[in-house]
Design a protein around this motif. Structure first.
Motif, PDB file in Angstrom:
ATOM      1  N   ASP A  95      28.943   6.485  14.402  1.00  0.00           N
ATOM      2  CA  ASP A  95      28.838   7.370  15.555  1.00  0.00           C
ATOM      3  C   ASP A  95      29.361   8.761  15.190  1.00  0.00           C
ATOM      4  OD1 ASP A  95      28.061   5.061  16.801  1.00  0.00           O
ATOM      5  OD2 ASP A  95      29.760   4.965  18.196  1.00  0.00           O
ATOM      6  N   SER A 118      18.082   8.141  21.765  1.00  0.00           N
ATOM      7  CA  SER A 118      19.415   7.577  21.991  1.00  0.00           C
ATOM      8  C   SER A 118      20.148   7.355  20.671  1.00  0.00           C
ATOM      9  CB  SER A 118      19.308   6.256  22.761  1.00  0.00           C
ATOM     10  OG  SER A 118      18.826   6.478  24.069  1.00  0.00           O
ATOM     11  N   GLU A 119      19.430   6.899  19.667  1.00  0.00           N
ATOM     12  CA  GLU A 119      20.041   6.673  18.363  1.00  0.00           C
ATOM     13  C   GLU A 119      20.442   7.999  17.704  1.00  0.00           C
ATOM     14  OE1 GLU A 119      21.032   4.059  14.946  1.00  0.00           O
ATOM     15  OE2 GLU A 119      21.305   4.255  17.106  1.00  0.00           O
ATOM     16  N   ARG A 122      23.547   9.177  19.221  1.00  0.00           N
ATOM     17  CA  ARG A 122      24.713   8.406  18.758  1.00  0.00           C
ATOM     18  C   ARG A 122      25.271   8.952  17.452  1.00  0.00           C
ATOM     19  NH1 ARG A 122      25.958   4.728  15.125  1.00  0.00           N
ATOM     20  NH2 ARG A 122      23.808   4.532  14.345  1.00  0.00           N
TER      21      ARG A 122
END
Length: 257
Positions: A95, A118-119, A122
């Motif tokens: 992250d 979303s990845e 992150r």
């Protein structure tokens, strides 16, 4: 010359580098203006056009691509970058590992746009920048001329599905960026003329054998000749000024959360 396999299609990485990679290089400068930082992730790196430019700017570059032969070629050409095989939406990073993420014409190929964003959110640190490009499909003369040539030759042809079509407008894409947690999303329109030798463009696109045009080289020789004749006729008006091309460049910032 080796070839790789991506999403069930054989891709000739070196032909891709001579053809598609040169077309996509037009957006590298604007892309890195929006996402240049010390620790950069080049996602969907292909043969490394973004990686090369980012290294020249002094960035510490990590680059990933789904295709093993693209990874091999990029790693051979750019030994000062970290090149790994990986694909969205599953990246092998911690992250907040990167200060910036750049993706040159990769988001339009992922099967799930929302999951991919979303990845990327992150792995980007709070306050980090993201920049992504994709083609405006109806203004992609440089490749649409191949589709038109196939149709003009009377060859049955069903282009592969485009999952990204549902998200490819600026309004839809900025909404997805916001949903993924990015702030101040915006989309710019980039237009240019892709000047290229028409014969070389035919050879490189057909030899690259990506998902849209692999079917050309699989036709009987007389059919390939017929398609090429139509391509030559359709492409000839662009011989001097180049193919008009349009792409979108989206950029945003990861919020503090």
């Amino acid at each position: 010359m080796r070839v790789g396999v991506t999403l069930g299609h054989v891709i000739n990485a070196e032909a891709y580098d001579r053809g598609f990679a040169q077309l996509s290089s037009h957006t590298v400068g604007p892309l890195l203006e929006r996402a240049h930082a010390a620790r950069l992730l080049d996602v969907g790196c292909g043969t490394g056009v973004v990686t090369a430019a980012a290294l020249a700017l002094g960035a510490e570059v990590t680059a990933v691509d789904a295709d093993p032969d693209m990874v091999e070629l990029a790693a051979r050409r750019h030994p000062y970058a970290t090149i790994r095989q990986a694909a969205l939406p599953d990246l092998p990073f911690e992250d907040g590992e990167f200060d910036a993420v750049a993706g040159n014409f990769v988001i339009n190929h992922v099967p799930d746009t929302a999951a991919a964003l979303s990845e990327l959110h992150r792995v980007l640190r709070p306050g980090g920048q993201i920049a992504l490009t994709w083609w405006k499909a109806d203004e992609m003369t440089a490749t649409n001329v191949f589709t038109e040539a196939i149709e003009a030759a009377g060859v049955p042809y069903e282009p592969p599905p485009r999952p990204f079509t549902a998200n490819d407008t600026p309004a839809r894409f900025t909404a997805l960026l916001t949903t993924a947690g990015f702030e101040e999303p915006a989309v710019e329109t980039l237009r240019w003329r892709h000047q290229v030798d028409l014969r070389s463009w035919w050879t490189d696109i057909v030899q690259a054998a990506g998902p849209r045009f692999a079917m050309i080289s699989g036709q009987p020789p007389e059919v390939v000749e017929r398609i090429e004749a139509h391509y030559t006729s359709l492409a000839s008006p662009y011989a001097h000024e180049g193919f008009p091309v349009c792409a979108y460049l989206a950029h945003a910032t990861r919020g503090p959360g």
